[in-house]
Design an enzyme around this catalytic site. Structure first.
Site, PDB file in Angstrom:
ATOM      1  CB  THR A 181      -0.907  -0.028   1.358  1.00  0.00           C
ATOM      2  OG1 THR A 181      -1.779  -1.334   1.215  1.00  0.00           O
ATOM      3  CG2 THR A 181      -1.774   1.253   1.238  1.00  0.00           C
TER       4      THR A 181
ATOM      5  CB  SER B  44       3.246  -8.197   1.798  1.00  0.00           C
ATOM      6  OG  SER B  44       2.057  -8.208   2.381  1.00  0.00           O
TER       7      SER B  44
HETATM    8  N1  ASP Z   1      -2.426  -6.092   1.206  1.00  0.00           N
HETATM    9  C1  ASP Z   1      -1.417  -4.767   1.402  1.00  0.00           C
HETATM   10  C2  ASP Z   1      -0.081  -5.787   1.515  1.00  0.00           C
HETATM   11  O1  ASP Z   1       0.238  -6.266   2.160  1.00  0.00           O
HETATM   12  C3  ASP Z   1      -1.371  -4.240   2.665  1.00  0.00           C
HETATM   13  C4  ASP Z   1      -0.313  -3.179   3.043  1.00  0.00           C
HETATM   14  O2  ASP Z   1       0.371  -2.695   2.053  1.00  0.00           O
HETATM   15  O3  ASP Z   1      -0.438  -2.825   3.887  1.00  0.00           O
HETATM   16  O4  ASP Z   1       0.772  -5.795   0.372  1.00  0.00           O
END
Ligand code: ASP
Length: 342
Positions: free
Chosen positions: A15, A60
């Site tokens: 994000t 991630s």
């Molecule tokens: N879904 C995202 C990730 O873990 C959430 C974030 O970046 O905090 O890549």
């Protein structure tokens, strides 16, 4: 005196790197070629910043040990040229990647600071800006020409935490990470207050990078009503060498003989079973309650106060390096990167 030097920023995805596209209004990954235009404040650091962006940026949830090895390789090949590293990473599996890196980077004497955010950098109320800027400052902080934090850490929402002690526990609030069993390494307000006694000391030895991770390991979370068929099928997973068993409270589990016998047979056949608590804070004490006695008796290994994230990545690392189960079991119970209380 605190000096600042050169920092490599490795952007893996998540994000934090998102901005709102002017034309479509959709969230799109940030182009680091324009970073100084997007964040002119970065020019104010009295250290040099360089950027390494992953070719395909990752949410991630798609992370895996091959990417961890790639990340370790980037740090290895840039280790001499830089004074510290900042890794921008999605928060969802950050605790796994950062724990894995803590094991893969033996004799680390420079800061590797993971950070991310709950709101994209390009959103007005983002938490990413502060996380990013402070992570750089921490990665660059030195005293008497020695990095203040020569370890793998997660910096998020005013707290610097040891990576392999950290878990993501909140999917909504900015305060997303907690280190339930180890105090913070620094708190950030007007000043950055380093808790020196909690930070690992540099050993000034040469960095050794271990990229081999063995994925013949698993996690099983207990719950009231778990079926023996499920337990049996997990234990019989082909090639399984170690299982992290997430138990209740201080390491307790059902006493039902069918369940205990399944675990015992697997241990007798060479499987390592590690008892880790489902609680975010506290330690496993096998034998404290009657409900953990049978586990102790059949040879389940106490994971003490290790987190699930650190336990699974430590097992991958140890089995990547050693073939002998007894050696893995012995090393598992000792702190090698500050991940478990001795
Ligand atoms: N879904 C995202 C990730 O873990 C959430 C974030 O970046 O905090 O890549």
């Amino acid at each position: 005196m605190i000096d600042q030097n050169s920092i490599l920023i490795i952007y893996t995805g998540g994000t934090i790197g998102m901005i709102v596209d002017d034309e479509t209004s959709a969230l799109v990954p940030f182009n680091f070629d324009n970073i100084y235009k997007q964040m002119p404040v970065l020019k104010k650091f009295d250290c040099q910043l360089q950027f390494h962006c992953f070719e395909s940026l990752m949410d991630s949830s798609n992370m895996n040990p091959e990417v961890w090895a790639q990340l370790a390789g980037i740090i290895e090949s840039n280790y001499e040229q830089f004074d510290g590293f900042v890794v921008l990473h999605g928060s969802d599996t950050m605790a796994y990647t950062a724990s894995a890196l803590s094991f893969m980077l033996e004799n680390l004497n420079k800061p590797v600071i993971f950070t991310g955010s709950q709101l994209p950098l390009g959103v007005i109320r983002t938490d990413g800006r502060e996380n990013f800027l402070t992570a750089i400052e921490i990665a660059a902080a030195k005293e008497d020409d020695t990095p203040i934090v020569p370890e793998v850490c997660i910096y998020f929402e005013n707290q610097l935490l040891r990576a392999n002690r950290t878990v993501k526990y909140n999917a909504e609030f900015f305060h997303a990470f907690v280190s339930g069993n180890y105090p913070s390494l620094a708190e950030v307000g007007i000043k950055i207050i380093y808790n020196r006694n909690n930070i690992l000391k540099p050993n000034f030895k040469k960095l050794k990078v271990h990229k081999q991770m063995d994925t013949h390991v698993g996690i099983l979370k207990l719950y009231p009503g778990i079926s023996l068929t499920l337990v049996d099928s997990v234990l019989k997973t082909s090639g399984l060498k170690a299982l992290v068993l997430e138990t209740f409270g201080s390491g307790n589990a059902p006493m039902e003989s069918g369940f205990i016998n399944l675990l015992k047979d697997s241990i007798d056949n060479g499987l390592i079973i590690i008892n880790v608590t489902q609680c975010v804070t506290g330690t496993v004490l096998q034998g404290k309650y009657a409900t953990s006695m049978p586990l102790k008796e059949i040879g389940v290994t106490s994971g003490k106060d290790i987190s699930t994230e650190a336990a699974i990545t430590k097992l991958m690392y140890l089995f990547g390096k050693y073939h002998d189960s007894d050696q893995v079991k012995t090393l598992f119970q000792k702190p090698i990167r500050g991940e478990i209380t001795a």
